[in-house]
Design a protein around this motif. Structure first.
Motif, short mmCIF file in Angstrom:
data_model
loop_
_atom_site.label_atom_id
_atom_site.label_comp_id
_atom_site.label_asym_id
_atom_site.label_seq_id
_atom_site.Cartn_x
_atom_site.Cartn_y
_atom_site.Cartn_z
N LEU A 113 4.10 6.77 7.13
CA LEU A 113 3.15 6.62 6.04
C LEU A 113 2.61 7.98 5.62
CD1 LEU A 113 1.40 5.09 4.06
CD2 LEU A 113 -0.26 4.70 5.90
N CYS A 116 5.14 9.66 3.56
CA CYS A 116 5.26 9.02 2.24
C CYS A 116 4.12 9.45 1.32
CB CYS A 116 5.26 7.50 2.39
SG CYS A 116 6.80 6.81 3.04
N ALA A 130 0.52 -1.14 -0.36
CA ALA A 130 1.12 -1.79 0.81
C ALA A 130 0.39 -3.09 1.10
CB ALA A 130 1.04 -0.86 2.03
N ALA A 135 1.46 -3.58 8.05
CA ALA A 135 1.45 -2.22 7.49
C ALA A 135 0.39 -1.41 8.21
CB ALA A 135 1.17 -2.25 6.00
N VAL A 142 -2.15 9.62 10.34
CA VAL A 142 -1.64 9.56 8.96
C VAL A 142 -2.14 10.76 8.16
CG1 VAL A 142 -1.69 8.29 6.78
CG2 VAL A 142 -1.43 7.05 8.94
N TYR A 155 -4.47 4.89 -1.48
CA TYR A 155 -3.63 4.01 -0.65
C TYR A 155 -4.25 2.63 -0.73
CZ TYR A 155 -1.12 2.17 3.41
OH TYR A 155 -0.33 1.41 4.26
N SER A 232 10.43 7.72 4.30
CA SER A 232 9.77 8.82 3.60
C SER A 232 10.78 9.67 2.83
CB SER A 232 8.97 9.68 4.58
OG SER A 232 9.82 10.29 5.53
#
Length: 248
Positions: A113, A116, A130, A135, A142, A155, A232
């Protein structure tokens, strides 16, 4: 302190210093590190007027919840960011921007994540979406892997991913899913329009309902022995193809 969150690592904390210095409550640094990178970082902290606290490795690891803190841990106040899909879309419509969204279905690894989010920031994506179930949420790991992108890219975790995709369709956003079985390539579709790129986790890929909700499915050409890319990396391929088309 209860409302504070933790950031660690040079990149994540430096981005917060650059973008929202007043949101920083305190920064802990490893006093045993005297290299140029740490010296430059400490100077930046002092210039920003943030509270600086000398700490040792044990305390830093405990604060960060990880030994990979690089000698830098910050307590920060959450910053204001859009937390709803409607909010993001309304802001884009008001700005006259062409939406570019990344949708992740089933990504549970914080390192994936974070990577990404980092590529989403680099390619100019407006949000990462998401499902709330299956998830990973935003956490310190992160944020570190994202190198500051967790502070810049919304996000959005939605209760029902298929419903969220259908809501995007109602706003004329084209939903493009990735699948190893798709015959059309990512390079064969028009991404110079409002688009949401949907990727699943390695192995299982997108859930069946998610795939059915997409307007079309595309694949990433794989010419070697490896069957698929890390999510990713795949996100980077797709987002930067969209960016290439938009700048072309």
């Amino acid at each position: 302190m209860s409302s504070n969150k933790i950031l660690f690592g040079f990149h994540a904390v430096t981005v917060r210093l650059k973008t929202h210095p007043k949101s920083i409550s305190e920064i802990h640094v490893d006093t045993t590190r005297r290299d140029q990178r740490m010296k430059s970082f400490v100077e930046r902290v002092k210039e920003a007027g943030a509270k600086l606290i000398d700490s040792d490795d044990e305390r830093l690891a405990k604060l960060a919840g990880s030994p990979r803190h690089q000698g830098v841990v910050a307590r920060v106040q959450p910053i204001a960011m859009q937390h709803s899909l409607d909010g993001v879309m309304e802001d884009l419509e008001a700005a006259g921007a062409t939406p570019l969204l990344l949708v992740l279905d089933g990504v549970t690894d914080p390192h994936n994540l974070g990577a990404c989010l980092r590529v989403a920031d680099g390619a100019g994506a407006h949000a990462v979406i998401a499902p709330k179930d299956h998830a990973v949420g935003l956490n310190a790991t992160v944020a570190k892997v994202a190198s500051g992108a967790a502070e810049t890219v919304p996000y959005l975790m939605v209760t029902n991913l298929a419903r969220a995709l259908n809501e995007l369709k109602e706003r004329d956003v084209w939903i493009v899913g990735t699948s190893d079985r798709a015959t059309k390539s990512i390079y064969d579709v028009d991404l110079n329009r409002p688009v949401a790129l949907v990727l699943g986790a390695e192995g299982d890929g997108m859930r069946q309902l998610t795939a059915k909700t997409c307007d079309e499915l595309v694949s990433i050409p794989m010419l070697g022995a490896v069957e698929s890319l890390n999510v990713s990396v795949a996100s980077g391929v797709c987002l930067y193809e969209a960016l290439r088309q938009r700048k072309g």
